[in-house]
Design a protein around this motif. Structure first.
Motif, mmCIF file in Angstrom:
data_model
loop_
_atom_site.group_PDB
_atom_site.id
_atom_site.type_symbol
_atom_site.label_atom_id
_atom_site.label_comp_id
_atom_site.label_asym_id
_atom_site.label_seq_id
_atom_site.Cartn_x
_atom_site.Cartn_y
_atom_site.Cartn_z
ATOM 1 N N ARG A 15 -1.406 -19.946 -1.451
ATOM 2 C CA ARG A 15 -1.431 -21.060 -0.496
ATOM 3 C C ARG A 15 -1.328 -20.554 0.939
ATOM 4 N NH1 ARG A 15 1.789 -23.843 -4.404
ATOM 5 N NH2 ARG A 15 3.710 -23.278 -3.294
ATOM 6 N N ARG A 16 -0.598 -19.461 1.126
ATOM 7 C CA ARG A 16 -0.388 -18.943 2.485
ATOM 8 C C ARG A 16 -1.519 -18.037 2.959
ATOM 9 N NH1 ARG A 16 5.178 -15.992 3.164
ATOM 10 N NH2 ARG A 16 4.178 -15.639 5.194
ATOM 11 N N ALA A 17 -2.116 -17.288 2.038
ATOM 12 C CA ALA A 17 -3.042 -16.215 2.419
ATOM 13 C C ALA A 17 -4.343 -16.753 2.994
ATOM 14 C CB ALA A 17 -3.329 -15.340 1.212
ATOM 15 N N ARG A 18 -4.762 -16.161 4.104
ATOM 16 C CA ARG A 18 -6.086 -16.431 4.668
ATOM 17 C C ARG A 18 -6.968 -15.181 4.641
ATOM 18 N NH1 ARG A 18 -6.014 -18.736 10.393
ATOM 19 N NH2 ARG A 18 -8.243 -18.831 9.928
ATOM 20 N N LEU A 19 -6.367 -14.034 4.381
ATOM 21 C CA LEU A 19 -7.106 -12.776 4.322
ATOM 22 C C LEU A 19 -6.307 -11.799 3.469
ATOM 23 C CD1 LEU A 19 -8.921 -11.003 7.246
ATOM 24 C CD2 LEU A 19 -7.419 -9.685 5.761
ATOM 25 N N ILE A 20 -7.004 -11.068 2.604
ATOM 26 C CA ILE A 20 -6.352 -10.063 1.754
ATOM 27 C C ILE A 20 -6.798 -8.683 2.215
ATOM 28 C CG2 ILE A 20 -5.882 -9.279 -0.584
ATOM 29 C CD1 ILE A 20 -5.171 -12.190 -0.218
ATOM 30 N N GLY A 21 -5.840 -7.845 2.605
ATOM 31 C CA GLY A 21 -6.158 -6.487 3.043
ATOM 32 C C GLY A 21 -5.727 -5.472 1.999
ATOM 33 N N PHE A 22 -6.483 -4.381 1.917
ATOM 34 C CA PHE A 22 -6.183 -3.340 0.939
ATOM 35 C C PHE A 22 -6.213 -1.965 1.591
ATOM 36 C CE2 PHE A 22 -8.129 -6.724 -1.579
ATOM 37 C CZ PHE A 22 -7.302 -6.797 -2.694
ATOM 38 N N ASP A 23 -5.288 -1.121 1.184
ATOM 39 C CA ASP A 23 -5.424 0.321 1.329
ATOM 40 C C ASP A 23 -6.539 0.742 0.361
ATOM 41 O OD1 ASP A 23 -4.724 3.105 1.797
ATOM 42 O OD2 ASP A 23 -3.678 3.025 -0.126
ATOM 43 N N LEU A 24 -7.026 1.980 0.488
ATOM 44 C CA LEU A 24 -8.121 2.414 -0.384
ATOM 45 C C LEU A 24 -7.650 3.413 -1.445
ATOM 46 C CD1 LEU A 24 -11.004 2.601 -1.333
ATOM 47 C CD2 LEU A 24 -11.568 3.935 0.720
ATOM 48 N N ASP A 25 -7.348 4.639 -1.045
ATOM 49 C CA ASP A 25 -7.003 5.674 -2.025
ATOM 50 C C ASP A 25 -5.735 5.326 -2.795
ATOM 51 O OD1 ASP A 25 -9.192 7.201 -1.562
ATOM 52 O OD2 ASP A 25 -8.157 8.837 -0.538
ATOM 53 N N ASN A 26 -5.835 5.386 -4.114
ATOM 54 C CA ASN A 26 -4.736 5.121 -5.039
ATOM 55 C C ASN A 26 -4.278 3.667 -5.026
ATOM 56 O OD1 ASN A 26 -4.693 7.940 -5.711
ATOM 57 N ND2 ASN A 26 -3.613 8.264 -3.771
ATOM 58 N N THR A 27 -5.065 2.819 -4.371
ATOM 59 C CA THR A 27 -4.824 1.379 -4.385
ATOM 60 C C THR A 27 -6.030 0.668 -4.991
ATOM 61 O OG1 THR A 27 -3.353 1.442 -2.453
ATOM 62 C CG2 THR A 27 -4.389 -0.673 -2.973
ATOM 63 N N LEU A 28 -7.210 0.860 -4.394
ATOM 64 C CA LEU A 28 -8.441 0.314 -4.957
ATOM 65 C C LEU A 28 -9.157 1.326 -5.849
ATOM 66 C CD1 LEU A 28 -9.934 -1.557 -1.858
ATOM 67 C CD2 LEU A 28 -9.089 -2.619 -3.964
ATOM 68 N N ALA A 29 -8.967 2.597 -5.549
ATOM 69 C CA ALA A 29 -9.668 3.656 -6.280
ATOM 70 C C ALA A 29 -8.813 4.913 -6.285
ATOM 71 C CB ALA A 29 -11.014 3.947 -5.617
ATOM 72 N N ASN A 30 -9.077 5.798 -7.216
ATOM 73 C CA ASN A 30 -8.421 7.102 -7.185
ATOM 74 C C ASN A 30 -8.897 7.875 -5.961
ATOM 75 O OD1 ASN A 30 -6.901 6.736 -9.551
ATOM 76 N ND2 ASN A 30 -8.644 7.361 -10.826
ATOM 77 N N SER A 31 -8.082 8.800 -5.518
ATOM 78 C CA SER A 31 -8.346 9.512 -4.271
ATOM 79 C C SER A 31 -9.763 10.088 -4.222
ATOM 80 C CB SER A 31 -7.330 10.642 -4.100
ATOM 81 O OG SER A 31 -7.528 11.323 -2.884
#
Length: 282
Positions: A15-31
């Motif tokens: 309900r609060r979020a208007r944008l989702i941010g991500f780190d990349l290495d080891n968060t979305l993908a392996n290094s």
């Protein structure tokens, strides 16, 4: 506020979020590796629900190979915000290509001094190893990054090298003494980054907020180094809702929770909102 990915009340967060941010290495993908197919599919679907940002210390070429090259064809690029090199560069899709909104490169003098200090101090502290995997000092334009084990070191070796962070912290402190006009901080598992003063993921989210009109407090940021001293921690310090993960598998489960609650937004509405945001940041 920082909570583990499975400790958040997902209904409240969505309900609060208007944008989702991500780190990349080891968060979305392996290094240094592309997102796995299941992550690419979920990530692509998320862009059809809400604006999504990637804020990484890595260079833009890695964003291409790890994310853009593996997205589904119907991913909504107009809702994707790319911020490589810790947010010193910001790129948006204009319908035909990835347009640079801004870039803050180091000067030639700053880059030369950064490289010299990193090598000298690493040698002094016994961190200039004979055997490394790939490039040791990488010039990313707006950031100089020293990787103790090399850019292509296996993830297992990186995690084993300095689990307490003491060695990286000592190197960063010594280099910072040589470069008072620049920001020096420990980055990933084995890296030390040199960039302009005030450059970190807090800076990136504030710039993103200014360009999109989304308050930092309405941004969710997901990262694997969300504890004090980690390079994702400044995002939460800036006021974002911090989501801590330990690996891409956690992130995948977190995104599944988002997708179960966030409705799809028609593309025409998304395009209109994107154009409005671009106008706010002009």
């Amino acid at each position: 506020m920082i909570r583990a990915w499975n400790d958040w009340d997902m209904d409240v967060l969505c309900r609060r979020a208007r944008l989702i941010g991500f780190d990349l290495d080891n968060t979305l993908a392996n290094s240094k590796r592309p997102m796995l197919p299941e992550m690419a599919a979920r990530f692509s679907e998320l862009t059809r629900r809400i604006d999504v940002a990637v804020v990484t210390g890595g260079r833009y070429e890695l964003v291409i190979s790890q994310i853009l090259d593996v997205l589904d064809p119907d991913a909504d690029l107009g809702r994707l915000h790319l911020m490589p090199t810790s947010g010193t560069c910001y790129r948006r899709w204009d319908g035909e290509e990835w347009r640079t909104v801004f870039v803050h490169d180091l000067t030639d003098d700053q880059r030369v001094r950064a490289r010299a200090s990193l090598e000298r101090r690493a040698r002094e502290q016994g961190l200039w190893f004979e055997r490394v995997w790939g490039e040791r000092i990488e010039d990313r334009g707006s950031q100089i990054t020293f990787s103790v084990l090399g850019q292509q070191a296996p993830l297992e070796e990186k995690r084993r090298f300095d689990p307490s962070g003491v060695l990286k912290a000592a190197l960063a402190e010594a280099v910072a003494g040589d470069l008072p006009d620049l920001k020096v901080h420990a980055g990933g598992y084995t890296s030390v980054d040199v960039a302009g003063k005030g450059i970190d993921k807090a800076y990136a989210l504030r710039e993103l907020s200014a360009c999109t009109g989304v308050d930092v407090g309405d941004i969710v940021f997901v990262g694997d180094r969300m504890r004090p001293g980690g390079n994702d921690y400044p995002a939460a310090q800036a006021g974002a809702m911090g989501v801590e993960v330990t690996c891409p598998a956690d992130t995948l489960r977190f995104i599944d929770g988002l997708l179960a609650r966030l409705p799809r937004i028609p593309r025409s509405v998304r395009a209109a909102r994107t154009a409005a945001h671009d106008g706010d940041g002009a």
